[in-house]
Write a protein that holds these residues in place. Structure first.
Motif, PDB file in Angstrom:
ATOM      1  N   PHE A  49     -42.111  32.711  55.729  1.00 41.71           N
ATOM      2  CA  PHE A  49     -40.939  32.084  55.114  1.00 41.71           C
ATOM      3  C   PHE A  49     -39.652  32.600  55.749  1.00 41.71           C
ATOM      4  O   PHE A  49     -39.457  33.803  55.912  1.00 41.71           O
ATOM      5  CB  PHE A  49     -40.904  32.380  53.604  1.00 41.71           C
ATOM      6  CG  PHE A  49     -39.642  31.898  52.951  1.00 41.71           C
ATOM      7  CD1 PHE A  49     -39.431  30.549  52.723  1.00 41.71           C
ATOM      8  CD2 PHE A  49     -38.653  32.798  52.583  1.00 41.71           C
ATOM      9  CE1 PHE A  49     -38.255  30.100  52.129  1.00 41.71           C
ATOM     10  CE2 PHE A  49     -37.478  32.363  51.985  1.00 41.71           C
ATOM     11  CZ  PHE A  49     -37.281  31.011  51.757  1.00 41.71           C
ATOM     12  N   THR A  50     -38.785  31.677  56.133  1.00 41.23           N
ATOM     13  CA  THR A  50     -37.445  32.016  56.606  1.00 41.23           C
ATOM     14  C   THR A  50     -36.462  31.091  55.902  1.00 41.23           C
ATOM     15  O   THR A  50     -36.515  29.872  56.083  1.00 41.23           O
ATOM     16  CB  THR A  50     -37.315  31.847  58.129  1.00 41.23           C
ATOM     17  OG1 THR A  50     -38.264  32.704  58.766  1.00 41.23           O
ATOM     18  CG2 THR A  50     -35.927  32.216  58.610  1.00 41.23           C
ATOM     19  N   GLY A  51     -35.600  31.673  55.103  1.00 40.86           N
ATOM     20  CA  GLY A  51     -34.615  30.887  54.364  1.00 40.86           C
ATOM     21  C   GLY A  51     -33.329  30.703  55.142  1.00 40.86           C
ATOM     22  O   GLY A  51     -33.102  31.334  56.176  1.00 40.86           O
TER      23      GLY A  51
ATOM     24  N   GLY B  60     -38.260  39.602  51.587  1.00 43.25           N
ATOM     25  CA  GLY B  60     -37.457  40.425  52.479  1.00 43.25           C
ATOM     26  C   GLY B  60     -36.065  39.849  52.704  1.00 43.25           C
ATOM     27  O   GLY B  60     -35.772  38.698  52.383  1.00 43.25           O
ATOM     28  N   ILE B  61     -35.198  40.681  53.254  1.00 42.50           N
ATOM     29  CA  ILE B  61     -33.810  40.312  53.546  1.00 42.50           C
ATOM     30  C   ILE B  61     -33.597  40.397  55.050  1.00 42.50           C
ATOM     31  O   ILE B  61     -34.047  41.345  55.703  1.00 42.50           O
ATOM     32  CB  ILE B  61     -32.829  41.263  52.825  1.00 42.50           C
ATOM     33  CG1 ILE B  61     -33.136  41.353  51.332  1.00 42.50           C
ATOM     34  CG2 ILE B  61     -31.380  40.843  53.081  1.00 42.50           C
ATOM     35  CD1 ILE B  61     -33.060  40.046  50.575  1.00 42.50           C
ATOM     36  N   ASP B  62     -32.904  39.415  55.585  1.00 40.09           N
ATOM     37  CA  ASP B  62     -32.593  39.350  57.012  1.00 40.09           C
ATOM     38  C   ASP B  62     -31.089  39.108  57.134  1.00 40.09           C
ATOM     39  O   ASP B  62     -30.406  38.872  56.140  1.00 40.09           O
ATOM     40  CB  ASP B  62     -33.392  38.201  57.641  1.00 40.09           C
ATOM     41  CG  ASP B  62     -33.457  38.294  59.159  1.00 40.09           C
ATOM     42  OD1 ASP B  62     -33.053  39.325  59.729  1.00 40.09           O
ATOM     43  OD2 ASP B  62     -33.901  37.316  59.774  1.00 40.09           O
ATOM     44  N   GLY B  63     -30.589  39.171  58.345  1.00 43.50           N
ATOM     45  CA  GLY B  63     -29.163  38.914  58.567  1.00 43.50           C
ATOM     46  C   GLY B  63     -28.444  40.176  58.983  1.00 43.50           C
ATOM     47  O   GLY B  63     -28.986  41.005  59.729  1.00 43.50           O
ATOM     48  N   ASP B  64     -27.227  40.350  58.489  1.00 39.15           N
ATOM     49  CA  ASP B  64     -26.382  41.493  58.848  1.00 39.15           C
ATOM     50  C   ASP B  64     -26.837  42.733  58.073  1.00 39.15           C
ATOM     51  O   ASP B  64     -26.180  43.174  57.130  1.00 39.15           O
ATOM     52  CB  ASP B  64     -24.916  41.165  58.565  1.00 39.15           C
ATOM     53  CG  ASP B  64     -23.967  42.277  58.967  1.00 39.15           C
ATOM     54  OD1 ASP B  64     -24.420  43.294  59.565  1.00 39.15           O
ATOM     55  OD2 ASP B  64     -22.763  42.172  58.652  1.00 39.15           O
ATOM     56  N   LEU B  65     -27.967  43.285  58.502  1.00 45.11           N
ATOM     57  CA  LEU B  65     -28.518  44.456  57.794  1.00 45.11           C
ATOM     58  C   LEU B  65     -27.659  45.697  57.995  1.00 45.11           C
ATOM     59  O   LEU B  65     -27.553  46.521  57.094  1.00 45.11           O
ATOM     60  CB  LEU B  65     -29.956  44.698  58.221  1.00 45.11           C
ATOM     61  CG  LEU B  65     -30.934  43.562  57.864  1.00 45.11           C
ATOM     62  CD1 LEU B  65     -32.346  43.907  58.316  1.00 45.11           C
ATOM     63  CD2 LEU B  65     -30.894  43.234  56.384  1.00 45.11           C
ATOM     64  N   ALA B  66     -27.026  45.813  59.159  1.00 45.18           N
ATOM     65  CA  ALA B  66     -26.118  46.955  59.366  1.00 45.18           C
ATOM     66  C   ALA B  66     -24.950  46.871  58.384  1.00 45.18           C
ATOM     67  O   ALA B  66     -24.572  47.875  57.762  1.00 45.18           O
ATOM     68  CB  ALA B  66     -25.618  46.982  60.806  1.00 45.18           C
TER      69      ALA B  66
ATOM     70  N   LEU C  45     -36.341  29.491  48.006  1.00 46.83           N
ATOM     71  CA  LEU C  45     -37.453  30.421  47.852  1.00 46.83           C
ATOM     72  C   LEU C  45     -38.336  30.025  46.669  1.00 46.83           C
ATOM     73  O   LEU C  45     -39.565  30.108  46.745  1.00 46.83           O
ATOM     74  CB  LEU C  45     -36.942  31.850  47.689  1.00 46.83           C
ATOM     75  CG  LEU C  45     -38.001  32.931  47.478  1.00 46.83           C
ATOM     76  CD1 LEU C  45     -39.030  32.949  48.607  1.00 46.83           C
ATOM     77  CD2 LEU C  45     -37.338  34.292  47.331  1.00 46.83           C
ATOM     78  N   GLU C  46     -37.722  29.565  45.599  1.00 46.49           N
ATOM     79  CA  GLU C  46     -38.500  29.139  44.432  1.00 46.49           C
ATOM     80  C   GLU C  46     -39.449  27.989  44.813  1.00 46.49           C
ATOM     81  O   GLU C  46     -40.609  27.976  44.392  1.00 46.49           O
ATOM     82  CB  GLU C  46     -37.559  28.708  43.313  1.00 46.49           C
ATOM     83  CG  GLU C  46     -38.272  28.331  42.032  1.00 46.49           C
ATOM     84  CD  GLU C  46     -37.314  27.895  40.945  1.00 46.49           C
ATOM     85  OE1 GLU C  46     -37.674  28.063  39.768  1.00 46.49           O
ATOM     86  OE2 GLU C  46     -36.216  27.383  41.259  1.00 46.49           O
TER      87      GLU C  46
ATOM     88  N   VAL D 155     -50.129  36.888  47.688  1.00 41.86           N
ATOM     89  CA  VAL D 155     -48.883  36.115  47.692  1.00 41.86           C
ATOM     90  C   VAL D 155     -47.959  36.628  48.794  1.00 41.86           C
ATOM     91  O   VAL D 155     -47.299  35.831  49.478  1.00 41.86           O
ATOM     92  CB  VAL D 155     -48.185  36.155  46.315  1.00 41.86           C
ATOM     93  CG1 VAL D 155     -46.876  35.380  46.354  1.00 41.86           C
ATOM     94  CG2 VAL D 155     -49.093  35.593  45.230  1.00 41.86           C
ATOM     95  N   ALA D 156     -47.906  37.943  49.008  1.00 40.94           N
ATOM     96  CA  ALA D 156     -47.073  38.504  50.081  1.00 40.94           C
ATOM     97  C   ALA D 156     -47.494  37.929  51.430  1.00 40.94           C
ATOM     98  O   ALA D 156     -46.638  37.568  52.254  1.00 40.94           O
ATOM     99  CB  ALA D 156     -47.165  40.029  50.089  1.00 40.94           C
ATOM    100  N   ALA D 157     -48.788  37.815  51.661  1.00 39.82           N
ATOM    101  CA  ALA D 157     -49.279  37.247  52.920  1.00 39.82           C
ATOM    102  C   ALA D 157     -48.867  35.778  53.051  1.00 39.82           C
ATOM    103  O   ALA D 157     -48.513  35.316  54.145  1.00 39.82           O
ATOM    104  CB  ALA D 157     -50.794  37.386  53.002  1.00 39.82           C
TER     105      ALA D 157
END
Length: 194
Positions: A156-158, A98-104, A26-27, A149-151
């Motif tokens: 981005f997908t890490g 943002g955060i993705d993955g096992d959000l539950a 991300l950096e 910057v948000a736009a």
């Protein structure tokens, strides 16, 4: 209470931290923004975290009461699979990834953490979990850098990673010109079965 902590209190939260490889990824994505928007107050990469529960200003004597219950929780939980993805902002002033993955699984963990905190006698504000990493804040005279910057982060997908540890964190909440600094009070590995 004064906005600056005195020696008998500490600002505390419980969090997850991405591994170094995910933060470095991300950096690298943010390097053009660092150069284009130097006026923003960028958080230190080593301080990036996902807050599960914000406890606020606590007496130092209360913190030890949280250690064993949080250690027990971590011992029965498996790591949570997550990824950093996209970006956004709060009120055009706070930039986040943002955060993705096992959000539950992340929401379940946050609920369990909050239950442990309350069972330890620490009151919590009821706040919905909005998983994110805070990256920067705009200065008061800069209303447009954060949305720009948000736009730029939208696509981005890490890489996927596992949150391996639960962190009890304290901050030196100063209102001076420098950034807020965080330090682990203690952390525990997630060692439960997958």
């Amino acid at each position: 209470m004064n906005k600056q902590s005195d020696a008998s209190t500490v600002r505390v939260f419980i969090a997850l931290a991405p591994p170094d490889e995910a933060k470095e990824e991300l950096e690298r994505e943010l390097r053009p923004a660092y150069e284009a928007y130097p006026q923003m107050r960028w958080n230190r990469v080593e301080d990036w975290h996902i807050t599960l529960a914000f406890l606020g200003e606590l007496p130092v004597s209360v913190v030890p009461l949280l250690r064993q219950p949080l250690a027990d929780l971590a011992a029965r939980r498996a790591p949570v699979a997550l990824a950093l993805r996209g970006g956004g902002h709060f009120d055009e002033r706070v930039l986040w990834a943002g955060i993705d993955g096992d959000l539950a699984g992340l929401h379940t963990l946050a609920t369990e953490v909050r239950d442990v905190v309350e069972e330890s006698g620490v009151a919590l504000e009821e706040r919905p979990l909005r998983p994110h990493l805070t990256l920067a804040r705009a200065r008061r005279d800069d209303p447009c850098s954060v949305p720009q910057v948000a736009a730029e982060l939208a696509d981005f997908t890490g890489r996927r990673w596992h949150a391996e540890r639960l962190h009890l964190v304290g901050s030196n909440y100063g209102r001076g010109p420098g950034p807020i600094r965080y330090r682990d009070i203690e952390s525990w590995g997630f060692t439960g079965a997958q």
